[in-house]
Design an enzyme around this catalytic site. Structure first.
Site, PDB file in Angstrom:
ATOM      1  N   GLY A  14      81.185 -45.037   8.654  1.00  0.00           N
ATOM      2  CA  GLY A  14      82.249 -44.223   8.078  1.00  0.00           C
ATOM      3  C   GLY A  14      83.088 -44.928   7.028  1.00  0.00           C
ATOM      4  N   ASN A  16      82.612 -44.686   3.849  1.00  0.00           N
ATOM      5  CA  ASN A  16      82.854 -43.669   2.811  1.00  0.00           C
ATOM      6  C   ASN A  16      83.918 -42.677   3.271  1.00  0.00           C
ATOM      7  OD1 ASN A  16      81.033 -43.795   0.263  1.00  0.00           O
ATOM      8  ND2 ASN A  16      79.737 -44.474   1.959  1.00  0.00           N
ATOM      9  N   MET A  92      73.021 -38.808   9.332  1.00  0.00           N
ATOM     10  CA  MET A  92      71.603 -39.147   9.439  1.00  0.00           C
ATOM     11  C   MET A  92      70.768 -37.985   9.961  1.00  0.00           C
ATOM     12  SD  MET A  92      71.775 -42.030   8.145  1.00  0.00           S
ATOM     13  CE  MET A  92      70.192 -42.800   8.411  1.00  0.00           C
ATOM     14  N   ARG A  93      71.002 -36.799   9.395  1.00  0.00           N
ATOM     15  CA  ARG A  93      70.197 -35.647   9.796  1.00  0.00           C
ATOM     16  C   ARG A  93      69.717 -34.915   8.562  1.00  0.00           C
ATOM     17  NH1 ARG A  93      70.112 -33.653  14.818  1.00  0.00           N
ATOM     18  NH2 ARG A  93      69.629 -31.588  14.037  1.00  0.00           N
ATOM     19  N   ILE A  94      68.538 -34.332   8.684  1.00  0.00           N
ATOM     20  CA  ILE A  94      68.041 -33.476   7.609  1.00  0.00           C
ATOM     21  C   ILE A  94      68.469 -32.054   7.958  1.00  0.00           C
ATOM     22  CG2 ILE A  94      65.972 -32.621   6.453  1.00  0.00           C
ATOM     23  CD1 ILE A  94      64.698 -35.376   7.159  1.00  0.00           C
ATOM     24  N   ASN A 109      76.055 -35.063  -1.112  1.00  0.00           N
ATOM     25  CA  ASN A 109      75.559 -36.250  -0.412  1.00  0.00           C
ATOM     26  C   ASN A 109      75.710 -37.448  -1.324  1.00  0.00           C
ATOM     27  OD1 ASN A 109      74.273 -37.706   1.702  1.00  0.00           O
ATOM     28  ND2 ASN A 109      72.342 -37.642   0.555  1.00  0.00           N
ATOM     29  N   HIS A 111      73.979 -41.337  -1.985  1.00  0.00           N
ATOM     30  CA  HIS A 111      72.778 -42.108  -1.656  1.00  0.00           C
ATOM     31  C   HIS A 111      72.880 -43.497  -2.295  1.00  0.00           C
ATOM     32  CE1 HIS A 111      68.667 -42.772  -0.461  1.00  0.00           C
ATOM     33  NE2 HIS A 111      68.453 -43.270  -1.658  1.00  0.00           N
ATOM     34  N   ASP A 147      67.256 -35.994  -0.288  1.00  0.00           N
ATOM     35  CA  ASP A 147      67.729 -36.808  -1.428  1.00  0.00           C
ATOM     36  C   ASP A 147      67.182 -36.271  -2.744  1.00  0.00           C
ATOM     37  OD1 ASP A 147      69.066 -38.472   0.372  1.00  0.00           O
ATOM     38  OD2 ASP A 147      67.353 -39.800   0.591  1.00  0.00           O
ATOM     39  N   GLU A 176      80.258 -46.936  -4.187  1.00  0.00           N
ATOM     40  CA  GLU A 176      80.299 -45.641  -3.480  1.00  0.00           C
ATOM     41  C   GLU A 176      81.733 -45.203  -3.200  1.00  0.00           C
ATOM     42  OE1 GLU A 176      76.149 -45.430  -0.970  1.00  0.00           O
ATOM     43  OE2 GLU A 176      77.945 -46.017   0.109  1.00  0.00           O
TER      44      GLU A 176
HETATM   45  C1  GRF Z   1      76.086 -45.072   2.560  1.00  0.00           C
HETATM   46  O1  GRF Z   1      75.518 -46.208   1.992  1.00  0.00           O
HETATM   47  C2  GRF Z   1      75.537 -43.820   1.942  1.00  0.00           C
HETATM   48  O2  GRF Z   1      75.090 -44.003   0.647  1.00  0.00           O
HETATM   49  C3  GRF Z   1      74.373 -43.464   2.848  1.00  0.00           C
HETATM   50  O3  GRF Z   1      74.776 -43.858   4.119  1.00  0.00           O
HETATM   51  C4  GRF Z   1      75.697 -44.920   4.024  1.00  0.00           C
HETATM   52  C5  GRF Z   1      76.866 -44.549   4.870  1.00  0.00           C
HETATM   53  O4  GRF Z   1      77.760 -45.621   5.030  1.00  0.00           O
HETATM   54  N1  GRF Z   1      74.050 -42.058   2.742  1.00  0.00           N
HETATM   55  P1  GRF Z   1      79.150 -45.385   5.718  1.00  0.00           P
HETATM   56  O5  GRF Z   1      78.898 -44.767   7.083  1.00  0.00           O
HETATM   57  O6  GRF Z   1      79.959 -44.469   4.843  1.00  0.00           O
HETATM   58  O7  GRF Z   1      79.763 -46.746   5.836  1.00  0.00           O
END
Ligand code: GRF
Length: 202
Positions: A14, A16, A92-94, A109, A111, A147, A176
């Protein structure tokens, strides 16, 4: 004008989410996080949300017979929170076709690579193994392929000679954390125009 609400979905650390929380606090991002949803009860993201007094919901995927059943539950949570935009931050889900169609152009999203290079769960590791000199960060709209949706923002990140996955990821994360709140703000202020695969931010 009321502040628009966003739902943030996370499965892990988390960081981000934390960057989004801080951008909201400092008013760089004019939004309210109405709910943080996780499919993982042990996600550190949940603790970050609680510390910021944001409502949290954990949905256990094992309780659902199908991907779509999970996504219908997710949709109910999003709707009940009043969120207009769904922000995936290490979720982490599609998502099912049903969910993606329902929220077309309303799911973002982030990436850790310059898409379409190195999609999937290990964008930074794959870039390092491939030996590219430049990788980066992509913020994109979510469509039905992983993605894959229209790119909103990208920023390059150099790969250094001594990099490990850890050092490269740390550099990617710094980008990010700056890029995601900015992309969310632009989408919320209606400054994104999508034409087929091409999205323009005005
Ligand atoms: C990030 O690197 C993002 O690009 C990817 O998953 C990671 C999540 O990191 N989709 P965090 O949980 O925000 O630290």
């Amino acid at each position: 004008m009321p502040v628009p609400a966003i739902a943030v979905c996370c499965s892990g650390q988390g960081t981000n989410l934390q960057a989004i929380i801080e951008a909201v606090r400092s008013r760089r991002l004019r939004a309210r996080i109405s709910v943080v949803v996780s499919d993982n009860p042990r996600a550190v993201a949940i603790l970050r949300a609680r510390a910021a007094r944001i409502p949290t919901v954990v949905i256990d995927p094992r309780r659902f017979s199908s991907k779509e059943a999970f996504d219908r539950s997710l949709s109910r949570i999003v709707e009940a929170s009043g969120a207009k935009l769904i922000v995936l931050a290490g979720f982490m889900r599609i998502l099912s076709g049903w969910f993606v169609r329902r929220y077309a152009r309303r799911i973002l999203n982030i990436h850790p690579a310059l898409l379409p290079s190195f999609p999937g769960c290990h964008g930074a590791r794959d870039a390092l193994r491939h030996g590219v000199k430049v990788t980066g960060v992509t913020v994109h709209l979510v469509d039905s392929k992983v993605d894959h949706g229209p790119v909103l923002l990208q920023e390059p990140v150099p790969v250094m000679e001594g990099d490990t996955e850890e050092t490269l990821l740390a550099r990617i994360h710094r980008v990010e954390h700056r890029l995601y709140p900015r992309a969310i703000q632009r989408v919320l202020s209606g400054r994104v125009k999508v034409a087929g695969r091409r999205a323009f931010i005005r």
